[in-house]
Design a protein around this motif. Sequence first.
Motif, PDB file in Angstrom:
ATOM      1  N   GLU A 161      68.875  13.656  70.549  1.00  0.00           N
ATOM      2  CA  GLU A 161      68.645  15.060  70.771  1.00  0.00           C
ATOM      3  C   GLU A 161      67.014  14.984  70.016  1.00  0.00           C
ATOM      4  O   GLU A 161      66.354  15.707  70.679  1.00  0.00           O
ATOM      5  CB  GLU A 161      69.522  15.884  70.043  1.00  0.00           C
ATOM      6  CG  GLU A 161      70.707  16.410  70.703  1.00  0.00           C
ATOM      7  CD  GLU A 161      71.607  17.024  69.649  1.00  0.00           C
ATOM      8  OE1 GLU A 161      72.928  17.208  70.191  1.00  0.00           O
ATOM      9  OE2 GLU A 161      71.407  17.398  68.689  1.00  0.00           O
ATOM     10  N   GLU A 164      64.575  13.659  72.568  1.00  0.00           N
ATOM     11  CA  GLU A 164      64.428  14.295  74.004  1.00  0.00           C
ATOM     12  C   GLU A 164      63.492  15.802  73.357  1.00  0.00           C
ATOM     13  O   GLU A 164      62.662  15.864  74.115  1.00  0.00           O
ATOM     14  CB  GLU A 164      65.879  14.953  74.131  1.00  0.00           C
ATOM     15  CG  GLU A 164      65.641  15.693  75.713  1.00  0.00           C
ATOM     16  CD  GLU A 164      66.964  16.252  76.328  1.00  0.00           C
ATOM     17  OE1 GLU A 164      67.988  15.444  75.934  1.00  0.00           O
ATOM     18  OE2 GLU A 164      67.164  17.248  76.832  1.00  0.00           O
ATOM     19  N   ARG A 165      63.998  16.174  72.156  1.00  0.00           N
ATOM     20  CA  ARG A 165      62.964  17.543  71.983  1.00  0.00           C
ATOM     21  C   ARG A 165      61.591  17.054  71.660  1.00  0.00           C
ATOM     22  O   ARG A 165      60.769  17.768  71.957  1.00  0.00           O
ATOM     23  CB  ARG A 165      63.805  18.021  70.741  1.00  0.00           C
ATOM     24  CG  ARG A 165      63.257  19.268  70.245  1.00  0.00           C
ATOM     25  CD  ARG A 165      63.709  20.126  69.044  1.00  0.00           C
ATOM     26  NE  ARG A 165      63.863  19.176  67.827  1.00  0.00           N
ATOM     27  CZ  ARG A 165      64.995  18.708  67.265  1.00  0.00           C
ATOM     28  NH1 ARG A 165      66.112  19.011  67.639  1.00  0.00           N
ATOM     29  NH2 ARG A 165      64.919  18.197  66.119  1.00  0.00           N
ATOM     30  N   SER A 166      61.252  15.924  71.128  1.00  0.00           N
ATOM     31  CA  SER A 166      59.952  15.604  70.672  1.00  0.00           C
ATOM     32  C   SER A 166      59.153  15.228  72.076  1.00  0.00           C
ATOM     33  O   SER A 166      58.189  15.525  72.151  1.00  0.00           O
ATOM     34  CB  SER A 166      60.023  14.038  69.668  1.00  0.00           C
ATOM     35  OG  SER A 166      60.911  14.681  68.681  1.00  0.00           O
ATOM     36  N   LYS A 168      59.854  16.191  74.923  1.00  0.00           N
ATOM     37  CA  LYS A 168      59.709  17.635  75.646  1.00  0.00           C
ATOM     38  C   LYS A 168      58.298  18.338  75.122  1.00  0.00           C
ATOM     39  O   LYS A 168      57.749  18.788  75.724  1.00  0.00           O
ATOM     40  CB  LYS A 168      60.876  18.504  75.632  1.00  0.00           C
ATOM     41  CG  LYS A 168      62.056  18.141  76.566  1.00  0.00           C
ATOM     42  CD  LYS A 168      63.200  18.933  76.597  1.00  0.00           C
ATOM     43  CE  LYS A 168      63.965  18.710  77.578  1.00  0.00           C
ATOM     44  NZ  LYS A 168      65.334  19.464  77.381  1.00  0.00           N
ATOM     45  N   ARG A 169      58.414  18.444  73.617  1.00  0.00           N
ATOM     46  CA  ARG A 169      57.359  19.205  72.953  1.00  0.00           C
ATOM     47  C   ARG A 169      56.114  18.274  73.320  1.00  0.00           C
ATOM     48  O   ARG A 169      54.853  19.208  73.568  1.00  0.00           O
ATOM     49  CB  ARG A 169      57.719  19.058  71.411  1.00  0.00           C
ATOM     50  CG  ARG A 169      58.241  20.495  71.079  1.00  0.00           C
ATOM     51  CD  ARG A 169      58.190  20.642  69.742  1.00  0.00           C
ATOM     52  NE  ARG A 169      59.601  21.232  69.342  1.00  0.00           N
ATOM     53  CZ  ARG A 169      59.989  21.499  68.181  1.00  0.00           C
ATOM     54  NH1 ARG A 169      59.417  20.611  66.856  1.00  0.00           N
ATOM     55  NH2 ARG A 169      61.174  22.280  67.801  1.00  0.00           N
ATOM     56  N   TRP A 173      58.540  14.445  78.640  1.00  0.00           N
ATOM     57  CA  TRP A 173      60.092  14.356  79.016  1.00  0.00           C
ATOM     58  C   TRP A 173      60.343  13.958  80.387  1.00  0.00           C
ATOM     59  O   TRP A 173      60.909  12.925  80.783  1.00  0.00           O
ATOM     60  CB  TRP A 173      60.816  15.279  78.426  1.00  0.00           C
ATOM     61  CG  TRP A 173      62.463  15.297  78.809  1.00  0.00           C
ATOM     62  CD1 TRP A 173      62.968  16.094  79.641  1.00  0.00           C
ATOM     63  CD2 TRP A 173      63.421  14.440  78.130  1.00  0.00           C
ATOM     64  NE1 TRP A 173      64.268  15.752  79.701  1.00  0.00           N
ATOM     65  CE2 TRP A 173      64.629  14.689  78.935  1.00  0.00           C
ATOM     66  CE3 TRP A 173      63.177  13.323  77.305  1.00  0.00           C
ATOM     67  CZ2 TRP A 173      65.732  14.031  78.727  1.00  0.00           C
ATOM     68  CZ3 TRP A 173      64.324  12.580  77.048  1.00  0.00           C
ATOM     69  CH2 TRP A 173      65.667  12.860  77.771  1.00  0.00           C
ATOM     70  N   ASP A 204      59.090  15.831  62.274  1.00  0.00           N
ATOM     71  CA  ASP A 204      58.958  17.245  61.731  1.00  0.00           C
ATOM     72  C   ASP A 204      57.872  17.387  60.730  1.00  0.00           C
ATOM     73  O   ASP A 204      57.997  17.977  59.678  1.00  0.00           O
ATOM     74  CB  ASP A 204      60.298  17.639  60.979  1.00  0.00           C
ATOM     75  CG  ASP A 204      60.695  18.977  61.472  1.00  0.00           C
ATOM     76  OD1 ASP A 204      60.163  19.467  62.396  1.00  0.00           O
ATOM     77  OD2 ASP A 204      61.786  19.580  60.771  1.00  0.00           O
TER      78      ASP A 204
END
Length: 290
Positions: A161, A164-166, A168-169, A173, A204
Amino acid sequence: MGPEAVPEPEPEAEVQPVAPAVRPSAETIDTAPLNPPQGSAKMQARDVSVSYGDKQALKDVSIQIFDDRVTAFIGPSGCGKSTFLRCLNRMNDTIPSARVTGEIELDGEDIYSPRMDVVQLRARVGMVFQKPNPFPKSIFENVAYGPRIHGLAQNKTELAEIVERSLKRAGLWDEVKDRLQESGTALSGGQQQRLCIARAIAVDPEVILMDEPCSALDPIATAKIEELIHELRGRYAIAIVTHNMQQAARVSQRTAFFHLGELVEYGKTSEIFTNPRERRTQDYITGRYG
Ligand SMILES: Nc1ncnc2c1ncn2[C@@H]1O[C@H](COP(=O)(O)OP(=O)(O)OP(=O)(O)O)[C@@H](O)[C@H]1O
């Protein structure tokens, strides 16, 4: 200005730009006060000087870096922009001849204190370099490595997760989701740079430092990174070194002009490019040297 003073918001200057080709975009206009009250800066540098052996590269630089804002460091080659950027996450520690004096705080905490964990600091203050430098590992592993060593995921699902989030940001992605196991080094230069941004985001961070992140990229890849910087600025404090004044005007809200190791002028990007206070800034932005 004194530390206690709460300044009045400054009206935008109604002047003709000194360098018409470098007009700040409407999106970069910053209506916040230049010097918000003491303690509100994400990072605060005071009288920072750096020498390499007996050669002084930076002299008494004091500046504040704010959340939600992009701060551009501009100036002629060799003026100390990268040296200062590297002070902000102690990358100069890796250069044996470098000696840093002065103070730098992150959320009020002295980053040069012996109690500071430098590995943690570099996760909180991430860095993206001039030349994209993915590890010779898969796209997935490039992003998963940091969260894994920092213990940010409890299990494989959580790690996936975060990856994927990183991605996308970092705006990557859609281009890589079907080939996460391919090598990161097989991507195009612009994709590699976005992968490096995803890698920085994955742990983060609170601040992202970018050292000429587009100088090795073509104009299309550059435009994508600039767009990404716009999107990221709501989440992180960003400081970017750039040789390109148009880029500084497009992406930043604050600009710091360095010359011969000194911070000559720091202000709102809109004012630095339209109404600089210092002669040296004016000469630089109008192309008289550099
Ligand atoms: N590792 C090093 N060892 C010795 N001197 C260095 C080192 N890194 C930088 N310098 C010197 O410090 C000064 C400032 O360099 P720095 O790279 O910070 O400037 P810059 O403004 O980022 O330049 P550029 O835009 O060309 O990257 C220069 O005189 C440079 O030669």
